[in-house]
Design an enzyme around this catalytic site. Structure first.
Site, PDB file in Angstrom:
ATOM      1  N   ARG A 168      11.172   4.002  -3.917  1.00 21.64           N
ATOM      2  CA  ARG A 168      11.606   2.607  -4.088  1.00 21.64           C
ATOM      3  C   ARG A 168      12.033   2.357  -5.544  1.00 21.64           C
ATOM      4  O   ARG A 168      13.022   1.681  -5.807  1.00 21.64           O
ATOM      5  CB  ARG A 168      10.461   1.640  -3.741  1.00 21.64           C
ATOM      6  CG  ARG A 168       9.868   1.833  -2.367  1.00 21.64           C
ATOM      7  CD  ARG A 168      10.596   1.043  -1.288  1.00 21.64           C
ATOM      8  NE  ARG A 168       9.812   1.066  -0.070  1.00 21.64           N
ATOM      9  CZ  ARG A 168       9.922   1.997   0.884  1.00 21.64           C
ATOM     10  NH1 ARG A 168      10.784   2.976   0.748  1.00 21.64           N
ATOM     11  NH2 ARG A 168       9.177   1.938   1.976  1.00 21.64           N
ATOM     12  N   SER A 190       3.064  -8.335   8.900  1.00 20.55           N
ATOM     13  CA  SER A 190       2.406  -7.520   7.872  1.00 20.55           C
ATOM     14  C   SER A 190       3.497  -6.590   7.350  1.00 20.55           C
ATOM     15  O   SER A 190       3.574  -5.420   7.715  1.00 20.55           O
ATOM     16  CB  SER A 190       1.239  -6.726   8.453  1.00 20.55           C
ATOM     17  OG  SER A 190       0.695  -5.886   7.445  1.00 20.55           O
ATOM     18  N   LYS A 232      -1.695  -3.993  14.386  1.00 27.77           N
ATOM     19  CA  LYS A 232      -0.425  -3.972  13.654  1.00 27.77           C
ATOM     20  C   LYS A 232       0.546  -3.028  14.373  1.00 27.77           C
ATOM     21  O   LYS A 232       0.618  -1.847  14.087  1.00 27.77           O
ATOM     22  CB  LYS A 232      -0.644  -3.516  12.206  1.00 27.77           C
ATOM     23  CG  LYS A 232       0.647  -3.494  11.375  1.00 27.77           C
ATOM     24  CD  LYS A 232       0.404  -3.252   9.894  1.00 27.77           C
ATOM     25  CE  LYS A 232       1.726  -3.151   9.145  1.00 27.77           C
ATOM     26  NZ  LYS A 232       1.572  -3.063   7.684  1.00 27.77           N
ATOM     27  N   SER A 272       7.318  -4.044   9.841  1.00 31.63           N
ATOM     28  CA  SER A 272       8.775  -4.240   9.904  1.00 31.63           C
ATOM     29  C   SER A 272       9.486  -2.949  10.297  1.00 31.63           C
ATOM     30  O   SER A 272      10.563  -2.978  10.893  1.00 31.63           O
ATOM     31  CB  SER A 272       9.323  -4.797   8.591  1.00 31.63           C
ATOM     32  OG  SER A 272       8.838  -4.082   7.469  1.00 31.63           O
ATOM     33  N   GLY A 273       8.908  -1.798   9.943  1.00 33.89           N
ATOM     34  CA  GLY A 273       9.372  -0.513  10.469  1.00 33.89           C
ATOM     35  C   GLY A 273      10.790  -0.116  10.138  1.00 33.89           C
ATOM     36  O   GLY A 273      11.413   0.632  10.878  1.00 33.89           O
ATOM     37  N   ASP A 299       0.817  -1.221   0.000  1.00 31.54           N
ATOM     38  CA  ASP A 299       0.000   0.000   0.000  1.00 31.54           C
ATOM     39  C   ASP A 299       0.848   1.268   0.000  1.00 31.54           C
ATOM     40  O   ASP A 299       0.427   2.310   0.492  1.00 31.54           O
ATOM     41  CB  ASP A 299      -0.912   0.002   1.227  1.00 31.54           C
ATOM     42  CG  ASP A 299      -0.119  -0.055   2.539  1.00 31.54           C
ATOM     43  OD1 ASP A 299       1.018  -0.566   2.532  1.00 31.54           O
ATOM     44  OD2 ASP A 299      -0.642   0.397   3.576  1.00 31.54           O
ATOM     45  N   GLU A 331      -3.140   0.303  13.404  1.00 36.39           N
ATOM     46  CA  GLU A 331      -1.669   0.383  13.337  1.00 36.39           C
ATOM     47  C   GLU A 331      -1.130   1.624  14.046  1.00 36.39           C
ATOM     48  O   GLU A 331      -0.971   2.675  13.430  1.00 36.39           O
ATOM     49  CB  GLU A 331      -1.193   0.386  11.873  1.00 36.39           C
ATOM     50  CG  GLU A 331       0.314   0.455  11.746  1.00 36.39           C
ATOM     51  CD  GLU A 331       0.811   0.420  10.296  1.00 36.39           C
ATOM     52  OE1 GLU A 331       2.032   0.585  10.108  1.00 36.39           O
ATOM     53  OE2 GLU A 331       0.010   0.241   9.372  1.00 36.39           O
ATOM     54  N   GLY A 348       6.090  -4.697   4.574  1.00 32.04           N
ATOM     55  CA  GLY A 348       6.172  -4.047   3.269  1.00 32.04           C
ATOM     56  C   GLY A 348       7.580  -4.241   2.719  1.00 32.04           C
ATOM     57  O   GLY A 348       7.865  -5.157   1.967  1.00 32.04           O
ATOM     58  N   ARG A 349       8.497  -3.382   3.194  1.00 36.51           N
ATOM     59  CA  ARG A 349       9.888  -3.446   2.726  1.00 36.51           C
ATOM     60  C   ARG A 349      10.529  -4.808   2.949  1.00 36.51           C
ATOM     61  O   ARG A 349      11.259  -5.308   2.102  1.00 36.51           O
ATOM     62  CB  ARG A 349      10.722  -2.383   3.447  1.00 36.51           C
ATOM     63  CG  ARG A 349      10.804  -1.075   2.702  1.00 36.51           C
ATOM     64  CD  ARG A 349      11.502  -0.005   3.517  1.00 36.51           C
ATOM     65  NE  ARG A 349      10.743   0.376   4.696  1.00 36.51           N
ATOM     66  CZ  ARG A 349      11.050   1.394   5.487  1.00 36.51           C
ATOM     67  NH1 ARG A 349      12.114   2.125   5.223  1.00 36.51           N
ATOM     68  NH2 ARG A 349      10.326   1.696   6.537  1.00 36.51           N
ATOM     69  N   SER A 372       2.302   4.694  -0.815  1.00 37.14           N
ATOM     70  CA  SER A 372       1.743   5.866  -1.490  1.00 37.14           C
ATOM     71  C   SER A 372       2.547   6.129  -2.758  1.00 37.14           C
ATOM     72  O   SER A 372       3.651   5.593  -2.944  1.00 37.14           O
ATOM     73  CB  SER A 372       1.816   7.084  -0.577  1.00 37.14           C
ATOM     74  OG  SER A 372       3.179   7.415  -0.350  1.00 37.14           O
TER      75      SER A 372
END
Length: 341
Positions: free
Chosen positions: A33, A290, A220, A262-263, A24, A178, A292-293, A26
């Site tokens: 990225r 959950s 989350k 993962s932060g 997700d 979250e 992302g990176r 933005s």
């Protein structure tokens, strides 16, 4: 509100051996990225990249329980005209949607932010449900620094999270709640533990005030972890032990599951920490990822925007998904990473 159905979906999202793909980002974040791998961030490139992930049969069917989508993505169709939400459903995973609209400076609280997007959320949720979304996500951002976080920042963000969660459940959508305590500072693990305790306690207080059914949500949170700039980085076992102690103290057993963000941890760190937590005996809720990176950095690099690299990108995604799937059962070993490499 059909709580039985909300609970069924929430439980499926945190089922043992699977976790949630956070896709997700933005438009601004995915551009960063893509810049890093030399790919132009066009709508078609973003679509192609996400289609590659959602068509990764092994990863999606075996290790991914749900996918958080960005507004642009939920309305997109794959190259062959199939809606991307349908690709997710066909793999057996559940489509979800990020519904917050980012952050704004919090008045009178220097350096602190509040997440916005509650206006017209009820109407948006209705449209997302019709498109196939069965869960949503709203992220609050709490920074640790000199004199912060303030109780003001914790309070307004917890209140917004709870209002969002209530609107979701009224729309028959499972809310992912979250509250992220950032790991960007130079604070140690004990400071993170103390702030995260305050944030979670306030969040659950607000959820009760807003009459959110805890059985129909997923939490989350961040892990209890040292800030990135801290000279002393807490070892894996300490992160696991303090995170579980914190969650047991703050998260009611009525919540079906917890899916960590993962932060900014490295791929392997995020996996190792989750795995170590599952070594600490039975837990009152499902505990998974959950990410992302930590799921996407490797496939992005392998793909690099080239059609001929789709299989390599899918292999990299499948590997990371499998590693985290194993970690969510306490069955991961670092030797499995080396074997793949």
């Amino acid at each position: 509100m059909n709580l039985t159905e909300l609970n069924r979906i929430a439980t499926a999202m945190v089922v043992s051996g699977k976790g949630i793909l956070a896709a997700d980002e933005s438009s601004g974040t995915i551009k960063k990225r893509f810049d890093a791998i030399g790919v132009e961030s066009t709508e078609s490139n973003r679509r192609d990249y996400r289609e590659m992930l959602f068509r990764s049969r092994e990863a999606m069917s075996q290790y991914i329980s749900g996918v958080i989508l960005y507004d642009e993505t939920i309305w997109q169709d794959a190259k062959d005209g199939t809606p991307l939400v349908k690709l997710i459903e066909q793999s057996g995973a559940i489509p979800g949607i990020k519904v917050d609209e980012g952050t704004q400076a919090l008045p009178m609280c220097l350096g602190e932010l509040v997440t916005v997007g509650l206006d017209k959320l009820a109407e948006r949720l209705k449209k997302y449900y019709e498109r196939g979304a069965r869960f949503a996500k709203w992220r609050a951002v709490i920074d640790i620094g000199s004199g912060i976080p303030s109780m003001t920042a914790i309070g307004v963000n917890a209140h917004a999270l709870a209002r969002y969660a209530a609107l979701c459940q009224a729309a028959q959508i499972v809310p992912i709640v979250e509250p992220e305590v950032l790991m960007d500072g130079d604070h140690d693990i004990d400071r993170c533990y103390e702030v995260t305790t305050r944030v979670l306690n306030k969040t659950f207080q607000e959820l009760r005030v807003q009459r959110v059914a805890l059985e129909g949500m997923v939490l989350k949170p961040n892990m209890a972890i040292s800030g990135k700039k801290c000279a002393k980085q807490a070892p894996v076992e300490e992160v696991a032990e303090k995170t579980i102690r914190l969650l047991k103290a703050c998260v009611p057993a009525a919540v079906p599951g917890i899916a960590f963000l993962s932060g900014g941890q490295s791929d392997e760190e995020a996996t190792a920490h989750l795995n170590a937590m599952h070594k600490l005996g039975p837990l009152p809720w499902g505990l998974t990822f959950s990410y992302g990176r930590a799921l996407q950095a490797a496939p992005q690099k392998a793909w690099s925007g080239k059609a001929e690299n789709v299989a390599a990108g899918q292999n990299a995604f499948s590997h990371r998904a499998r590693m985290n799937g194993l970690a969510s059962k306490g069955e991961w070993q670092s030797s499995l990473e080396k074997k793949a490499a």
